[in-house]
Design a protein around this motif. Structure first.
Motif: not given
Length: 425
Positions: A367-372, A402-410
């Motif tokens: 959510p803060k824009g930090v990459l995996l 879980s890491f991104s808080g997204l269900s649809e990825f960019p």
């Protein structure tokens, strides 16, 4: 009812302000009606007369009327009552209503405005003032007509866009089904290894591709591709790449060659990258390029020869859970004419696994824009070392959610997992 004919003089001098329908003049005084109509005719306007609100209402029902000049005080239906009825039968269409009155009381004038009147004209009327009020009404009516025409055009355009969008959506869904068909097998159990595939576009269609093709009984080519950009253009490129590395038509597969006996073998992966680069560079009508990992895996020997063309570094996870990123960076394919590529060798033992993946995984943001990043992927693999095959890939997607808080990825997610288990016997 009396009609007065047309406004040729005004049409020639001022065509932009012509009101096509006639002006309705309503007054119980015949003399007053004639005086109004004569003034309007002199300025080039056509008029229709009525001596009561009831007659005027019948005219409005049968004749297109946009502009009305009506006396306030009349026997039977008053000008205010006629104004209300006029607005009712207009059903939202533009109309301009001028009330003639000798009243000056503000409360009484407010009643006229509430009934739907647009303007007032004092009795007896002044010709200059009447002409100015008519012109003001014309400007307003023309503006309303123009707005209505634009709204109609906008509505029609919106409907056309909706129809077009529905057609595009149908085509995209069909393209999505076609693109998923490019990865027909998501799991393959071999004598000495298991191969599992992950393919999840970020939109209707994507620019990722993973796949495999048989070279011989114990040798397979596996690849992971990421075409630049997103959307339809990228998906068309993946279809082309799938054709060049076809598993179902080995004669068309640029990675394969045959000897005099018709036995297939695989070109060195770095040569395949160079061949594919030449193919793309021969088509100057596109500025697309792609990154790729291509591996020639010998399951009998437990080794892989790998070429890396701008793609993320593959992962080797040993049987004890240790994670290693191996790399030999090369240029993306289709970017520079005559690009050269190299390869490296990886050896495997039973229990080891080999993961090729697209950057949609390591570049997945929180959510803060930090990459995996690679460190995050390594940590997921360590925590999941007991999971196998498709369960591991499904768990990887859950970890990214879980890491991104997204269900649809960019970005598209794709990976190919090779798990070595030695001889099955």
């Amino acid at each position: 009812m009396t009609s007065h004919v047309p406004r040729s003089a005004l049409n020639a001098a001022n065509p932009a302000t012509v009101v096509t329908p006639p002006i309705l003049v309503v007054d119980d005084s015949r003399a007053h009606r004639r005086l109004l109509s004569k003034s309007l005719s002199r300025w080039g306007y056509q008029t229709v007369e009525a001596d009561s609100g009831e007659e005027a209402l019948e005219i409005c029902k049968s004749t297109p009327i946009d502009l009305v000049i009506s006396d306030w005080m009349m026997p039977g239906m008053s000008g205010v009552e006629f104004c209300r009825a006029f607005r009712d039968i207009r059903a939202g269409k533009p109309g301009y209503f001028i009330l003639l009155t000798a009243q000056t009381d503000r409360d009484i004038l407010a009643e006229g405005l509430e009934s739907g009147a647009d303007d007032f004209l004092s009795k007896p009327f002044n010709a200059v003032e009447l002409k100015a009020r008519i012109r003001a009404g014309e400007r307003l009516l023309n503006a309303q007509r123009d707005m209505d025409a634009k709204n109609l055009l906008l509505s029609e355009t919106l409907m056309e866009l909706r129809v077009a969008q529905a057609a595009i959506d149908r085509d995209l869904k069909e393209a999505r089904r076609f693109q998923h068909a490019l990865v027909p097998e998501r799991y393959l159990a071999l004598n000495r290894a298991d191969i599992s595939l992950l393919y999840q576009p970020s939109g209707h269609v994507g620019g990722d591709l993973v796949g495999m093709f048989r070279v011989s009984e114990n040798r397979y080519g596996v690849y992971s591709v990421d075409v630049s950009g997103h959307g339809i253009a990228s998906s068309l490129m993946t279809a082309r790449i799938a054709g060049h590395l076809s598993a179902s038509s080995p004669d068309r597969n640029i990675a394969l060659t045959t000897d005099d006996l018709g036995i297939y073998s695989m070109h060195p992966p770095e040569k395949v990258c160079a061949i594919l680069n030449d193919i793309l560079m021969q088509q100057p009508d596109t500025d697309q390029y792609l990154t790729m990992l291509l591996a020639d895996i010998d399951f009998a020997e437990g080794s892989a020869i790998v070429a890396q063309a701008g793609h993320p570094s593959p992962v080797v996870q040993r049987a004890d859970g240790e994670v290693q990123f191996t790399s030999c960076f090369g240029l993306p394919i289709g970017l520079i004419e005559g690009a050269e590529y190299t390869s490296f060798r990886v050896d495997f033992a039973p229990g080891d696994r080999f993961l090729l993946y697209s950057d949609g995984i390591t570049e997945c943001p929180d959510p803060k824009g930090v990459l995996l990043d690679e460190s995050g992927l390594a940590e997921i693999l360590r925590r999941s070392k007991d999971l196998k095959g498709r369960k591991l890939l499904s768990h990887l997607v859950c970890e990214l959610e879980s890491f991104s808080g997204l269900s649809e990825f960019p970005d598209d997610l794709s990976a190919i997992l090779v798990e070595f288990r030695g001889n099955s016997d």
